[in-house]
Design an enzyme around this catalytic site. Sequence first.
Site, PDB file in Angstrom:
ATOM      1  N   HIS A 185       4.141  22.086   1.762  1.00  0.00           N
ATOM      2  CA  HIS A 185       5.464  22.082   1.155  1.00  0.00           C
ATOM      3  C   HIS A 185       6.561  22.349   2.161  1.00  0.00           C
ATOM      4  CE1 HIS A 185       5.225  20.982  -2.932  1.00  0.00           C
ATOM      5  NE2 HIS A 185       4.083  21.633  -3.051  1.00  0.00           N
ATOM      6  N   ARG A 291       5.293   3.570  -5.381  1.00  0.00           N
ATOM      7  CA  ARG A 291       3.827   3.723  -5.291  1.00  0.00           C
ATOM      8  C   ARG A 291       3.378   4.756  -6.325  1.00  0.00           C
ATOM      9  NH1 ARG A 291       4.939   3.196   0.683  1.00  0.00           N
ATOM     10  NH2 ARG A 291       3.472   1.663   1.509  1.00  0.00           N
ATOM     11  N   ARG A 327       4.945  -0.274  -8.840  1.00  0.00           N
ATOM     12  CA  ARG A 327       3.627  -0.856  -8.556  1.00  0.00           C
ATOM     13  C   ARG A 327       2.581  -0.130  -9.391  1.00  0.00           C
ATOM     14  NH1 ARG A 327       1.170  -0.779  -2.597  1.00  0.00           N
ATOM     15  NH2 ARG A 327       0.810   1.420  -3.065  1.00  0.00           N
ATOM     16  N   GLU A 426      -1.161  -9.304  -0.307  1.00  0.00           N
ATOM     17  CA  GLU A 426      -1.631  -8.430   0.776  1.00  0.00           C
ATOM     18  C   GLU A 426      -3.084  -8.705   1.135  1.00  0.00           C
ATOM     19  OE1 GLU A 426      -1.155  -4.288  -0.267  1.00  0.00           O
ATOM     20  OE2 GLU A 426      -1.746  -4.614  -2.335  1.00  0.00           O
ATOM     21  N   ASN A 449       1.164  -4.136   5.445  1.00  0.00           N
ATOM     22  CA  ASN A 449       0.194  -3.154   5.969  1.00  0.00           C
ATOM     23  C   ASN A 449      -1.234  -3.647   5.710  1.00  0.00           C
ATOM     24  OD1 ASN A 449       2.531  -1.680   6.229  1.00  0.00           O
ATOM     25  ND2 ASN A 449       2.163  -0.420   4.435  1.00  0.00           N
ATOM     26  N   ASP A 450      -1.489  -4.044   4.463  1.00  0.00           N
ATOM     27  CA  ASP A 450      -2.826  -4.520   4.133  1.00  0.00           C
ATOM     28  C   ASP A 450      -3.031  -5.970   4.555  1.00  0.00           C
ATOM     29  OD1 ASP A 450      -4.333  -2.382   3.030  1.00  0.00           O
ATOM     30  OD2 ASP A 450      -2.946  -2.376   1.346  1.00  0.00           O
ATOM     31  N   ARG A 460      -6.406  -0.330   9.233  1.00  0.00           N
ATOM     32  CA  ARG A 460      -5.012   0.047   9.533  1.00  0.00           C
ATOM     33  C   ARG A 460      -4.877   1.473  10.029  1.00  0.00           C
ATOM     34  NH1 ARG A 460      -2.412  -0.316   3.422  1.00  0.00           N
ATOM     35  NH2 ARG A 460      -1.059   1.418   3.881  1.00  0.00           N
ATOM     36  N   CYS A 497       7.460  -5.580   1.537  1.00  0.00           N
ATOM     37  CA  CYS A 497       7.523  -4.137   1.285  1.00  0.00           C
ATOM     38  C   CYS A 497       6.588  -3.323   2.178  1.00  0.00           C
ATOM     39  CB  CYS A 497       7.257  -3.837  -0.181  1.00  0.00           C
ATOM     40  SG  CYS A 497       5.578  -4.213  -0.697  1.00  0.00           S
TER      41      CYS A 497
END
Length: 541
Positions: A185, A291, A327, A426, A449-450, A460, A497
């Site tokens: 945190h 996400r 998503r 992706e 990314n994917d 990745r 994205c």
Amino acid sequence: MTVIQGTPASGGYVLGKIRTVSRTADPGRELRNGFISETERLDHAVDKASRELDRLYESALKKVGENSAQIFEIHKMMLEDEDFIGEARRLTDTGMEAENALRSAADNLIAAFRAMDTEYMQARAADVEGIARRLCEILEGKSGGITLTEPSIVAADDLTPAETILLDRNLVLGFVTERGSEMSHTAILARMMGIPAVVGVRRSLADCDGVTAILDGDSGRLLVNPDEAMSGEYHQRIRKAKEETARLDLLRGRKSYNSAGERVRITANVGDLDDIGEAVKWDCEGVGLFRTEFLFMRRSKPPTEEEQYEIYRSAAEQLNGEECVVRTLDAGADKRISYLTGDASEANPALGIRAVRLCLKMPELLLTQFRALYRAAAVGNISAMIPMITLPSEVERVREIAAEARASLDRDGLKWGRMKVGIMIETPSAAILADLLAPMVDFFSIGTNDLIQYTVAADRENPDVAYLSTPLPESVRRCIKMTCSAARREGIPVCVCGELGADAAQTRFFLECGVTKLSVAPPKILKVREAVMAAKYSRMY
Ligand code: PEP
Ligand code: MG
């Protein structure tokens, strides 16, 4: 000069004096005299800590907002936890000293949290540790909080959220801690407060008190006693960063367009409602990727339809009419959620039951999420996006579940609104089949990314195979071109994205392909807007 490497937790760099926090007792104020029993001593400390937490909540509410302030409410709940304070009380009832009872109860709970399988839950061990420490401090007569007298880089073994929030923001240049992870945190609060932070340096910082240092929150380094050349370099970097901030600030409220005069929106990638507040501060033009898996991670069962509805509704409300692309659950692979994905390890989790595959295996998950989304779409600008699509048959099945959600809402007499449903591109299969997929959906969003990891078959997360994706390989460029060309023919928009969307070196390529939305981490929004405005190109599609 000594270079100490840790984990980057909050970006930016500062140069200043280190103030190492030492926690020494004031024996004169020890909470001992006048108590009949150790249980009474313990209860008195718990009561005092509880009142402190009320004050901390109020203070955090003003400094970092309601969502982040909730940590102090959670801490208050921990003070009532049967397995923690209840257990400590059982031990003091047997005559054990309150400090030892607390340590013993805390150690058991800490071990239980550390054994959990999500990084988030593991990081909660630090919360228990922080509360136990504060209670022991009260018992030992120590005052809470750290007093700074000059601008300093605060160094400590670890900082509790309470210590972090109580620090005078005008005097804190940055944080560096021996322990902690980027999910602790303190790291989260540092990011919210925009203060550079490095955590987990794994060595004592006691010898650094009063010493000049550079804290680099981008690379996760603490440079102690920097030489003249290094100080000069960082002075320059700090000056440049300030100039850039001033330049980018001028782009707030501006809109960008492509060479065909179409609006190009720079939207934000977010993981919870706190991030949306942050994105709005960075002048986002909506959210291009919410996400939602993070909403499923910090708990032992999925959020209910009602809980999800409240979150999506509130997300849309914060965005004042701008679109929020939510998503659907992307659990699996590196984002394991044990109560959904199970403990049995797949040989190749990134190629296994992940994202839409999990949702089609457990359709009630998707049905609940769709119901919540359709209900939120009745009151806000919400769209849904499906991750990891590989084949058209998956889209067909998803559409059936979406229709089932609408029909069941009708049956229940609940209001729902029209909502766009798009898919992420992706996987190479989705890019190759983009012409078949485009007529089935409202938009494409390229998850670079994917898409990169699956196209060049390189994990990745593994730095040893990163050379396969940098510079951006032609194979991935072709996938992106195929996707954009199919979308253009069908007349549906394309967003990027993945992380590559924020790479200004690729902006021109994306605009050439006809991409009309880039969704990026909030602090990158203005930089990407600048790149879009400056790009010179001619469109391919
Ligand atoms: C992507 O793969 O590019 C993407 C945006 O999704 P995630 O990083 O959440 O897998
Ligand atoms: Mg992805």
